[in-house]
Design an enzyme around this catalytic site. Structure first.
Site, short mmCIF file in Angstrom:
data_model
loop_
_atom_site.label_atom_id
_atom_site.label_comp_id
_atom_site.label_asym_id
_atom_site.label_seq_id
_atom_site.Cartn_x
_atom_site.Cartn_y
_atom_site.Cartn_z
N LYS A 13 0.83 -1.22 0.00
CA LYS A 13 0.00 0.00 0.00
C LYS A 13 0.86 1.27 0.00
O LYS A 13 0.61 2.19 -0.76
CB LYS A 13 -0.92 0.05 1.23
CG LYS A 13 -1.95 -1.06 1.30
CD LYS A 13 -2.96 -0.82 2.41
CE LYS A 13 -2.37 -0.87 3.81
NZ LYS A 13 -1.76 -2.16 4.19
N ARG A 88 -9.65 0.62 8.77
CA ARG A 88 -9.18 -0.74 9.03
C ARG A 88 -10.23 -1.55 9.77
O ARG A 88 -9.99 -2.73 10.09
CB ARG A 88 -7.93 -0.68 9.90
CG ARG A 88 -6.61 -0.85 9.13
CD ARG A 88 -5.49 -0.67 10.13
NE ARG A 88 -4.25 -1.30 9.76
CZ ARG A 88 -3.22 -0.66 9.21
NH1 ARG A 88 -3.29 0.61 8.92
NH2 ARG A 88 -2.09 -1.30 8.97
N ARG A 122 11.57 -6.14 5.46
CA ARG A 122 11.38 -4.77 4.98
C ARG A 122 12.32 -3.79 5.69
O ARG A 122 12.53 -3.86 6.88
CB ARG A 122 9.93 -4.36 5.22
CG ARG A 122 9.62 -2.93 4.82
CD ARG A 122 8.15 -2.71 4.69
NE ARG A 122 7.46 -2.68 5.96
CZ ARG A 122 6.15 -2.39 6.08
NH1 ARG A 122 5.43 -2.16 5.00
NH2 ARG A 122 5.58 -2.38 7.26
N ARG A 153 11.28 -1.20 10.85
CA ARG A 153 10.21 -0.80 11.75
C ARG A 153 10.12 -1.76 12.93
O ARG A 153 10.28 -2.96 12.76
CB ARG A 153 8.87 -0.78 11.00
CG ARG A 153 8.59 0.52 10.31
CD ARG A 153 7.36 0.50 9.45
NE ARG A 153 6.18 -0.09 10.06
CZ ARG A 153 4.97 -0.09 9.50
NH1 ARG A 153 4.80 0.46 8.30
NH2 ARG A 153 3.94 -0.64 10.09
N ARG A 164 -0.41 -8.72 13.50
CA ARG A 164 -0.99 -7.76 12.54
C ARG A 164 -1.79 -8.49 11.45
O ARG A 164 -2.84 -8.01 11.00
CB ARG A 164 0.12 -6.91 11.92
CG ARG A 164 0.70 -5.91 12.91
CD ARG A 164 2.06 -5.39 12.48
NE ARG A 164 2.03 -4.63 11.27
CZ ARG A 164 3.11 -4.40 10.51
NH1 ARG A 164 4.29 -4.91 10.83
NH2 ARG A 164 3.01 -3.67 9.43
P1 AMP Z 1 0.77 0.77 8.94
O1 AMP Z 1 1.91 1.73 8.82
O2 AMP Z 1 -0.40 1.14 8.09
O3 AMP Z 1 1.19 -0.66 8.78
O4 AMP Z 1 0.24 0.91 10.46
C1 AMP Z 1 1.08 0.59 11.56
C2 AMP Z 1 0.23 0.39 12.79
O5 AMP Z 1 -0.45 1.61 13.13
C3 AMP Z 1 -0.87 -0.65 12.68
O6 AMP Z 1 -0.39 -1.98 12.90
C4 AMP Z 1 -1.82 -0.20 13.77
O7 AMP Z 1 -1.35 -0.55 15.06
C5 AMP Z 1 -1.74 1.33 13.65
N1 AMP Z 1 -2.75 1.83 12.70
C6 AMP Z 1 -2.54 2.35 11.47
N2 AMP Z 1 -3.69 2.68 10.88
C7 AMP Z 1 -4.68 2.33 11.75
C8 AMP Z 1 -6.10 2.40 11.73
N3 AMP Z 1 -6.76 2.84 10.64
N4 AMP Z 1 -6.77 1.96 12.82
C9 AMP Z 1 -6.14 1.52 13.90
N5 AMP Z 1 -4.80 1.40 13.99
C10 AMP Z 1 -4.07 1.81 12.94
#
Ligand code: AMP
Length: 210
Positions: A13, A88, A122, A153, A164
């Site tokens: 994404k 999400r 990654r 990360r 996740r």
């Molecule tokens: P990402 O960078 O999109 O993989 O997001 C990293 C982490 O941020 C996720 O594993 C969640 O813990 C939190 N997070 C990101 N977007 C959301 C969302 N829309 N709702 C809840 N938690 C989120």
């Protein structure tokens, strides 16, 4: 045009979002990036988010929805925006429906068996956010695009990644049906190269602009 990018963690994404954002001049709104920025700056939201993110869980809907609502009200979003990593959950999608109109939901569909390796291998640029996989880096530690330092990360470790992926299956995957029923879903094959994925997305976006 208001766009949502859907897909499991590691589906690509972020990579597609920066390409779409550059090519179609749409602000890229990544809730994950917003949380990481808050964690770096040790804000109250950052402290709260960290406790969930480190465990591979979702930050509560109320907190996340408020952030997105505030962000899409900003001036740069008035001609459209692209959401990456939001919504999400169904509750987040319903909250979004109350405040805006979505034109397209791009679902990047990937083979689940690829994701653990993609995420654990990654490396991300600290400055521009570009993602790489260690198998392509040949030991390089800086970003090819901007020269920034690459890092792993904290939530890209095997245990957190597994959680996740479980959260994705339980809470996020139902959004595919949610948006499909609304006639907004565009599925794209995410096992292909980033160039091929982008080409498929661009074809769809160009057709919608006509
Ligand atoms: P990402 O960078 O999109 O993989 O997001 C990293 C982490 O941020 C996720 O594993 C969640 O813990 C939190 N997070 C990101 N977007 C959301 C969302 N829309 N709702 C809840 N938690 C989120």
């Amino acid at each position: 045009m208001n766009i949502i990018l859907l897909g499991a963690p590691g589906a690509g994404k972020g990579t597609q979002a920066s390409r779409i954002s550059d090519a179609y001049k749409l602000p890229h709104i990544s809730t994950g990036d917003i949380f990481r920025e808050n964690i770096k700056n040790e804000t109250p939201i950052g402290l709260l988010a960290k406790s969930y993110i480190d465990k591979g869980q979702l930050v509560p809907d109320e907190v996340t929805c408020k952030i997105v609502e505030g962000r899409i009200e900003k001036d740069d979003c008035k001609d459209g925006y692209m959401l990456d990593g939001f919504p999400r959950t169904i509750a987040q999608a319903e909250a979004l429906d109350k405040i805006t109109k979505i034109d397209l939901v791009i679902n990047i569909d990937v083979d689940f068996s690829l994701l653990l390796d993609r995420l654990c291998g990654r490396r991300v640029c600290k400055d521009c956010g570009e993602s790489y996989h260690i198998s392509w880096l040949n030991g390089a530690t800086s970003c090819k695009r901007c020269g920034g330092e690459l890092y792993q990360r904290k939530d890209d470790n095997e245990e957190t990644v597994q959680s996740r992926l479980d959260v994705y299956n339980a809470q996020t995957a139902p959004l595919i049906e949610y948006y499909s029923k609304k006639g907004l879903l565009f599925n794209v094959e995410g096992n292909n190269s980033p160039d091929a994925v982008f080409a498929a997305v661009a074809e769809k976006l160009d057709a919608m602009k006509k």
